[in-house]
Design a protein around this motif. Structure first.
Motif, PDB file in Angstrom:
ATOM      1  N   ALA A   1      61.389  36.840 -71.704  1.00  0.00           N
ATOM      2  CA  ALA A   1      60.484  35.690 -71.685  1.00  0.00           C
ATOM      3  C   ALA A   1      60.965  34.602 -70.737  1.00  0.00           C
ATOM      4  N   GLY A   2      62.266  34.364 -70.666  1.00  0.00           N
ATOM      5  CA  GLY A   2      62.807  33.322 -69.798  1.00  0.00           C
ATOM      6  C   GLY A   2      63.465  33.893 -68.568  1.00  0.00           C
ATOM      7  N   ARG A   3      64.281  33.068 -67.912  1.00  0.00           N
ATOM      8  CA  ARG A   3      65.004  33.531 -66.717  1.00  0.00           C
ATOM      9  C   ARG A   3      66.032  34.582 -67.114  1.00  0.00           C
ATOM     10  N   PRO A   4      66.049  35.729 -66.443  1.00  0.00           N
ATOM     11  CA  PRO A   4      66.991  36.802 -66.808  1.00  0.00           C
ATOM     12  C   PRO A   4      68.442  36.394 -66.612  1.00  0.00           C
ATOM     13  N   ARG A   5      69.288  36.886 -67.488  1.00  0.00           N
ATOM     14  CA  ARG A   5      70.726  36.669 -67.356  1.00  0.00           C
ATOM     15  C   ARG A   5      71.307  37.581 -66.285  1.00  0.00           C
ATOM     16  N   ALA A   6      70.723  38.762 -66.133  1.00  0.00           N
ATOM     17  CA  ALA A   6      71.162  39.761 -65.155  1.00  0.00           C
ATOM     18  C   ALA A   6      70.089  40.825 -65.106  1.00  0.00           C
ATOM     19  N   VAL A   7      70.204  41.725 -64.140  1.00  0.00           N
ATOM     20  CA  VAL A   7      69.329  42.896 -64.061  1.00  0.00           C
ATOM     21  C   VAL A   7      70.159  44.130 -64.390  1.00  0.00           C
ATOM     22  N   VAL A   8      69.655  44.954 -65.305  1.00  0.00           N
ATOM     23  CA  VAL A   8      70.266  46.247 -65.589  1.00  0.00           C
ATOM     24  C   VAL A   8      69.360  47.311 -64.992  1.00  0.00           C
ATOM     25  N   GLN A   9      69.907  48.110 -64.073  1.00  0.00           N
ATOM     26  CA  GLN A   9      69.145  49.178 -63.443  1.00  0.00           C
ATOM     27  C   GLN A   9      69.535  50.502 -64.073  1.00  0.00           C
ATOM     28  N   ILE A  10      68.552  51.188 -64.673  1.00  0.00           N
ATOM     29  CA  ILE A  10      68.800  52.444 -65.374  1.00  0.00           C
ATOM     30  C   ILE A  10      68.512  53.627 -64.452  1.00  0.00           C
ATOM     31  N   VAL A  11      69.433  54.576 -64.416  1.00  0.00           N
ATOM     32  CA  VAL A  11      69.276  55.809 -63.638  1.00  0.00           C
ATOM     33  C   VAL A  11      69.242  56.973 -64.626  1.00  0.00           C
ATOM     34  N   HIS A  12      68.087  57.617 -64.748  1.00  0.00           N
ATOM     35  CA  HIS A  12      67.926  58.672 -65.756  1.00  0.00           C
ATOM     36  C   HIS A  12      68.623  59.968 -65.344  1.00  0.00           C
ATOM     37  N   GLY A  13      68.661  60.918 -66.274  1.00  0.00           N
ATOM     38  CA  GLY A  13      69.366  62.166 -66.050  1.00  0.00           C
ATOM     39  C   GLY A  13      68.491  63.280 -65.510  1.00  0.00           C
ATOM     40  N   ALA A  14      69.029  64.491 -65.512  1.00  0.00           N
ATOM     41  CA  ALA A  14      68.339  65.657 -64.963  1.00  0.00           C
ATOM     42  C   ALA A  14      67.203  66.089 -65.873  1.00  0.00           C
ATOM     43  N   ALA A  15      66.086  66.471 -65.265  1.00  0.00           N
ATOM     44  CA  ALA A  15      64.948  67.053 -65.974  1.00  0.00           C
ATOM     45  C   ALA A  15      64.420  66.147 -67.079  1.00  0.00           C
ATOM     46  N   GLU A  16      64.361  64.857 -66.803  1.00  0.00           N
ATOM     47  CA  GLU A  16      63.729  63.900 -67.705  1.00  0.00           C
ATOM     48  C   GLU A  16      63.060  62.831 -66.852  1.00  0.00           C
ATOM     49  N   HIS A  17      62.851  61.615 -67.381  1.00  0.00           N
ATOM     50  CA  HIS A  17      62.179  60.587 -66.596  1.00  0.00           C
ATOM     51  C   HIS A  17      62.516  59.207 -67.148  1.00  0.00           C
ATOM     52  N   ALA A  18      62.182  58.177 -66.374  1.00  0.00           N
ATOM     53  CA  ALA A  18      62.630  56.816 -66.680  1.00  0.00           C
ATOM     54  C   ALA A  18      62.023  56.234 -67.942  1.00  0.00           C
ATOM     55  N   LEU A  19      60.794  56.600 -68.274  1.00  0.00           N
ATOM     56  CA  LEU A  19      60.149  55.992 -69.430  1.00  0.00           C
ATOM     57  C   LEU A  19      60.751  56.444 -70.758  1.00  0.00           C
ATOM     58  N   ARG A  20      61.624  57.421 -70.739  1.00  0.00           N
ATOM     59  CA  ARG A  20      62.345  57.776 -71.964  1.00  0.00           C
ATOM     60  C   ARG A  20      63.313  56.666 -72.377  1.00  0.00           C
ATOM     61  N   TYR A  21      63.538  55.696 -71.496  1.00  0.00           N
ATOM     62  CA  TYR A  21      64.464  54.597 -71.765  1.00  0.00           C
ATOM     63  C   TYR A  21      63.733  53.313 -72.144  1.00  0.00           C
ATOM     64  N   ASP A  22      62.447  53.445 -72.476  1.00  0.00           N
ATOM     65  CA  ASP A  22      61.647  52.268 -72.804  1.00  0.00           C
ATOM     66  C   ASP A  22      62.230  51.486 -73.983  1.00  0.00           C
ATOM     67  N   GLY A  23      62.656  52.157 -75.033  1.00  0.00           N
ATOM     68  CA  GLY A  23      63.197  51.466 -76.194  1.00  0.00           C
ATOM     69  C   GLY A  23      64.455  50.687 -75.863  1.00  0.00           C
ATOM     70  N   PHE A  24      65.364  51.300 -75.121  1.00  0.00           N
ATOM     71  CA  PHE A  24      66.601  50.625 -74.717  1.00  0.00           C
ATOM     72  C   PHE A  24      66.292  49.459 -73.780  1.00  0.00           C
ATOM     73  N   ALA A  25      65.341  49.662 -72.863  1.00  0.00           N
ATOM     74  CA  ALA A  25      64.975  48.603 -71.924  1.00  0.00           C
ATOM     75  C   ALA A  25      64.392  47.402 -72.662  1.00  0.00           C
ATOM     76  N   ARG A  26      63.529  47.647 -73.644  1.00  0.00           N
ATOM     77  CA  ARG A  26      62.941  46.542 -74.410  1.00  0.00           C
ATOM     78  C   ARG A  26      64.004  45.828 -75.245  1.00  0.00           C
ATOM     79  N   PHE A  27      64.969  46.585 -75.755  1.00  0.00           N
ATOM     80  CA  PHE A  27      66.084  45.975 -76.485  1.00  0.00           C
ATOM     81  C   PHE A  27      66.850  45.011 -75.584  1.00  0.00           C
ATOM     82  N   LEU A  28      67.184  45.456 -74.365  1.00  0.00           N
ATOM     83  CA  LEU A  28      67.927  44.594 -73.443  1.00  0.00           C
ATOM     84  C   LEU A  28      67.096  43.385 -73.031  1.00  0.00           C
ATOM     85  N   ALA A  29      65.808  43.616 -72.746  1.00  0.00           N
ATOM     86  CA  ALA A  29      64.947  42.504 -72.352  1.00  0.00           C
ATOM     87  C   ALA A  29      64.821  41.495 -73.483  1.00  0.00           C
TER      88      ALA A  29
END
Length: 317
Positions: A35-63
């Motif tokens: 909601a406010g100014r970010p403290r930092a940016v975390v860039q997620i790099v997913h693994g083999a044979a999957e995709h980035a949206l599998r990290y939605d829960g973790f990303a929302r937790f960090l945000a």
């Protein structure tokens, strides 16, 4: 992919867009902003044979705790695969191109957040891509987190693998030729388990395993070209000359499940930690979660894992 922006009741804004790589490939990219100014940016790099949206829960937790998050579908994966030849096909020099994509996308996200620190978080094969990125542009990073990681491909003879994959590409019509290399590499990982799906080695949480199995964007084989890129990429990052290029002052954290079959009973984790120590990394921490398997973010103790990773981020940025 068109642009899509949504704001949740917790104030987290989710957005997806296409980032055009330097060679013109459209890379599917996803953003989560607090909601406010970010403290930092975390860039997620997913693994083999999957995709980035599998990290939605973790990303929302960090945000939800003040961090902006960006993730992208690697070439040959997720929505990006449509532009590179399909699942498991990444075009020419796919590994090196993905490392370049990560740099472009991370810098864009950091600039949009107000030039705050950038932390790279990689899981499994993504942890190896993240290590490569840290070797190439580590001075631009504020931290490196390696999840479900392993120093080298378990049970793989690199020279024999290179010869096999080059032969498969030559016989099958090029880098897009199908290959059984990756399925064979991981075929024994489920041996200790009941074999209900073949993917119990990922997590003790049956719902998470079932979701992976039901997701058509997961579990596919690599082409000969992408498998070859992975083998050569791992050989490159394990070269002591390249390991020494990671800035000694870059904080590094390793987090794994101690029952993850990818690291051969922690052997390939201990070897990786020793590589960092030998190269002079001054801030190196690690944790192995008892009983946890490969995908610690999707494990039954994921709330503990998230809390630990948040604490590390808060301490280091």
């Amino acid at each position: 992919m068109g642009r899509d922006t949504r704001t949740a009741t917790d104030g987290v804004t989710y957005r997806r867009e296409t980032v055009t790589a330097p060679d013109g490939v459209p890379v599917a990219t996803y953003y989560w902003r607090p909601a406010g100014r970010p403290r930092a940016v975390v860039q997620i790099v997913h693994g083999a044979a999957e995709h980035a949206l599998r990290y939605d829960g973790f990303a929302r937790f960090l945000a939800g705790h003040g961090f902006a998050v960006v993730a992208s579908d690697n070439r040959g994966h997720g929505a990006t695969a449509r532009a590179t030849g399909g699942f498991g096909v990444a075009g020419e020099s796919g590994w090196r191109a993905v490392v370049g994509d990560l740099r472009v996308i991370g810098e864009r996200a950091r600039a949009a957040a107000g030039e705050v620190p950038l932390v790279l978080f990689g899981h499994s094969m993504g942890s190896q891509l993240a290590r490569d990125a840290a070797q190439e542009y580590g001075r631009e990073l504020a931290g490196l987190v390696l999840s479900g990681t392993f120093r080298s491909l378990p049970g793989c003879d690199p020279e024999a693998a290179v010869a096999r994959l080059e032969s498969e590409a030559a016989r099958g019509g090029g880098r897009a030729a199908p290959s059984g290399f990756v399925p064979e590499l991981f075929s024994s990982f489920n041996d200790p388990y009941d074999g209900r799906t073949g993917y119990e080695w990922l997590s003790r949480d049956e719902a998470e395993v079932d979701a992976y199995v039901a997701d058509e964007r997961c579990g596919f084989a690599f082409s000969a070209g992408l498998a070859l890129d992975w083998v050569l990429g791992v050989r490159k990052i394990n070269d002591p000359r390249h390991q020494a290029r990671i800035p000694a002052g870059l904080p590094v954290h390793v987090a794994v499940g101690d029952q993850d079959p990818c690291h051969a009973g922690m052997t390939l984790v201990y070897e990786l930690l020793e590589d960092f120590r030998y190269a002079g990394t001054r801030d190196l921490t690690w944790r192995a979660y008892p009983g946890a398997r490969h995908e610690i973010l999707n494990e039954t103790n994921r709330h503990e894992v998230r809390a630990d990773l948040l604490a590390w981020l808060e301490e280091h940025v």
